[in-house]
Scaffold this motif. Structure first.
Motif, PDB file in Angstrom:
ATOM      1  N   GLY A 124      27.051  40.900  37.938  1.00 20.15           N
ATOM      2  CA  GLY A 124      28.164  40.097  37.889  1.00 20.15           C
ATOM      3  C   GLY A 124      28.716  40.122  39.427  1.00 20.15           C
ATOM      4  N   PHE A 125      28.780  41.408  40.060  1.00 17.40           N
ATOM      5  CA  PHE A 125      29.061  41.514  41.592  1.00 17.40           C
ATOM      6  C   PHE A 125      28.331  40.567  42.435  1.00 17.40           C
ATOM      7  CE2 PHE A 125      30.951  45.338  39.413  1.00 17.40           C
ATOM      8  CZ  PHE A 125      32.350  45.251  39.964  1.00 17.40           C
ATOM      9  N   VAL A 126      26.930  40.620  41.899  1.00 24.60           N
ATOM     10  CA  VAL A 126      25.983  39.755  42.758  1.00 24.60           C
ATOM     11  C   VAL A 126      26.479  38.449  42.782  1.00 24.60           C
ATOM     12  CG1 VAL A 126      23.723  39.072  43.090  1.00 24.60           C
ATOM     13  CG2 VAL A 126      24.235  41.529  42.683  1.00 24.60           C
ATOM     14  N   PHE A 127      26.939  38.090  41.398  1.00 26.50           N
ATOM     15  CA  PHE A 127      27.270  36.580  41.334  1.00 26.50           C
ATOM     16  C   PHE A 127      28.556  36.331  41.895  1.00 26.50           C
ATOM     17  CE2 PHE A 127      29.765  33.444  38.791  1.00 26.50           C
ATOM     18  CZ  PHE A 127      29.087  32.710  38.371  1.00 26.50           C
ATOM     19  N   TYR A 128      29.464  37.428  42.157  1.00 24.27           N
ATOM     20  CA  TYR A 128      30.792  37.276  42.968  1.00 24.27           C
ATOM     21  C   TYR A 128      30.382  36.925  44.434  1.00 24.27           C
ATOM     22  CZ  TYR A 128      35.254  38.227  44.941  1.00 24.27           C
ATOM     23  OH  TYR A 128      36.348  37.996  45.700  1.00 24.27           O
ATOM     24  N   PHE A 129      29.543  37.646  44.810  1.00 25.72           N
ATOM     25  CA  PHE A 129      28.960  37.372  46.354  1.00 25.72           C
ATOM     26  C   PHE A 129      28.401  36.058  46.591  1.00 25.72           C
ATOM     27  CE2 PHE A 129      29.046  42.277  46.381  1.00 25.72           C
ATOM     28  CZ  PHE A 129      29.840  42.251  47.307  1.00 25.72           C
ATOM     29  N   VAL A 130      27.709  35.777  45.525  1.00 30.41           N
ATOM     30  CA  VAL A 130      27.081  34.477  45.796  1.00 30.41           C
ATOM     31  C   VAL A 130      28.140  33.238  45.762  1.00 30.41           C
ATOM     32  CG1 VAL A 130      25.681  32.651  44.545  1.00 30.41           C
ATOM     33  CG2 VAL A 130      24.816  35.022  44.766  1.00 30.41           C
ATOM     34  N   VAL A 131      29.227  33.305  44.831  1.00 28.41           N
ATOM     35  CA  VAL A 131      30.244  32.286  44.592  1.00 28.41           C
ATOM     36  C   VAL A 131      31.112  32.350  45.889  1.00 28.41           C
ATOM     37  CG1 VAL A 131      32.396  31.627  43.562  1.00 28.41           C
ATOM     38  CG2 VAL A 131      30.335  32.297  42.202  1.00 28.41           C
ATOM     39  N   MET A 132      31.494  33.597  46.588  1.00 24.17           N
ATOM     40  CA  MET A 132      32.196  33.724  47.925  1.00 24.17           C
ATOM     41  C   MET A 132      31.387  33.009  49.033  1.00 24.17           C
ATOM     42  SD  MET A 132      35.295  34.884  47.399  1.00 24.17           S
ATOM     43  CE  MET A 132      35.404  33.741  45.786  1.00 24.17           C
ATOM     44  N   LEU A 133      29.930  33.344  48.809  1.00 24.06           N
ATOM     45  CA  LEU A 133      29.194  32.758  50.129  1.00 24.06           C
ATOM     46  C   LEU A 133      29.516  31.349  50.037  1.00 24.06           C
ATOM     47  CD1 LEU A 133      27.371  34.690  52.022  1.00 24.06           C
ATOM     48  CD2 LEU A 133      25.374  33.655  50.842  1.00 24.06           C
ATOM     49  N   ILE A 134      29.324  30.743  48.894  1.00 31.02           N
ATOM     50  CA  ILE A 134      29.242  29.231  48.703  1.00 31.02           C
ATOM     51  C   ILE A 134      30.631  28.669  49.207  1.00 31.02           C
ATOM     52  CG2 ILE A 134      29.479  27.275  47.080  1.00 31.02           C
ATOM     53  CD1 ILE A 134      27.353  28.861  45.336  1.00 31.02           C
ATOM     54  N   THR A 135      31.847  29.308  48.769  1.00 31.84           N
ATOM     55  CA  THR A 135      33.200  29.220  49.054  1.00 31.84           C
ATOM     56  C   THR A 135      33.489  29.190  50.876  1.00 31.84           C
ATOM     57  OG1 THR A 135      33.849  30.339  47.214  1.00 31.84           O
ATOM     58  CG2 THR A 135      35.472  29.720  48.777  1.00 31.84           C
ATOM     59  N   SER A 136      32.457  30.327  51.251  1.00 30.71           N
ATOM     60  CA  SER A 136      32.914  30.345  52.728  1.00 30.71           C
ATOM     61  C   SER A 136      32.093  28.965  53.494  1.00 30.71           C
ATOM     62  CB  SER A 136      32.124  31.434  53.202  1.00 30.71           C
ATOM     63  OG  SER A 136      32.456  32.580  52.869  1.00 30.71           O
ATOM     64  N   VAL A 137      30.886  28.838  52.906  1.00 26.92           N
ATOM     65  CA  VAL A 137      30.525  27.355  53.347  1.00 26.92           C
ATOM     66  C   VAL A 137      31.358  26.400  53.374  1.00 26.92           C
ATOM     67  CG1 VAL A 137      28.379  26.028  53.171  1.00 26.92           C
ATOM     68  CG2 VAL A 137      28.125  28.424  53.225  1.00 26.92           C
TER      69      VAL A 137
END
Lengths: 104, 114
Positions: free
Chosen positions: B55-68
């Motif tokens: 779940g935390f890895v999923f959060y990091f992925v979503v936040m990475l997409i958000t940053s982009v």
């Protein structure tokens, strides 16, 4: 309400429908006595669509970025004060040097 | 002449030469985007049924997409809207993590336990 807000509401509705479908799927699994390994394909598709819509809403709805440069077009002061016709600089005061100690 | 010019330049570099109000407005926009998307990411992780580190890895992925996405919104020229790139990448990251965990457990309980 603008477009970004409506898209966000639509994304949240799709996500809640996906959650409801998963609840029903788990009920089905309970009847057939199988193990839950992951949500079905249509739920995954709904989740992806909902995430895309919410991403769109989150990037458009909160507002625009404003430029922080003082010399950009939006930040430039274009209006003069209304009483500029009554300002006189050619008076006797200009003979005396200013007493303020200017820094630079 | 040269030394006095240099001195005035030093004084000028001390003064912030950007509009603080507009910077705060931009930071608020980023904060709102991140908060909303971390809630949405929490609901997604709960519905899919992530547990533990996934779940935390999923959060990091979503936040990475958000940053982009935020970079694309800023037109890939951060110096026009922010004082540094770190604002776009890390602002509101930890606060979003809290609401992510809240909605993750909420959705997981709702879908998988009850």
């Amino acid at each position: 309400m603008n477009l970004g807000f409506l898209i966000g509401v639509l994304g949240v509705l799709i996500l809640s429908h996906a959650a409801y479908s998963t609840i029903q799927y788990r009920g089905l699994l309970k009847i057939t006595e199988e193990e839950f390994s992951g949500p079905p394909l249509n739920v995954v598709l709904e989740l992806i669509i909902g995430l895309a819509l919410c991403m769109w809403a989150a990037l458009t709805f909160p507002g625009k970025f404003l430029s922080i440069h003082p010399d950009s077009d939006e930040n430039r002061a274009v209006s003069l004060p209304d009483n500029s016709d009554f300002m006189i600089f050619n008076h006797r005061g200009r003979l005396f040097p200013p007493q303020i100690d200017m820094k630079f | 002449m040269g030394s006095s010019e240099k001195g005035s330049k030093d004084v000028m570099s001390d003064i912030p030469t950007f509009s603080v109000e507009n910077l705060q407005n931009n930071l608020k926009v980023i904060q709102n985007s991140r908060t909303f998307l971390s809630i949405i990411a929490g609901v997604l992780a709960g519905v899919i049924g992530f547990t533990g580190l996934t779940g935390f890895v999923f959060y990091f992925v979503v936040m990475l997409i958000t940053s982009v996405g935020l970079m694309a919104k800023a037109g890939f020229s951060a110096d026009l809207y922010f004082d540094s790139w770190n604002r776009v990448l890390f602002d509101g990251f930890l606060g979003g993590l809290m609401s992510f965990v809240l909605f993750w457990t909420f959705a997981y309980d709702l879908v998988h336990i009850f």
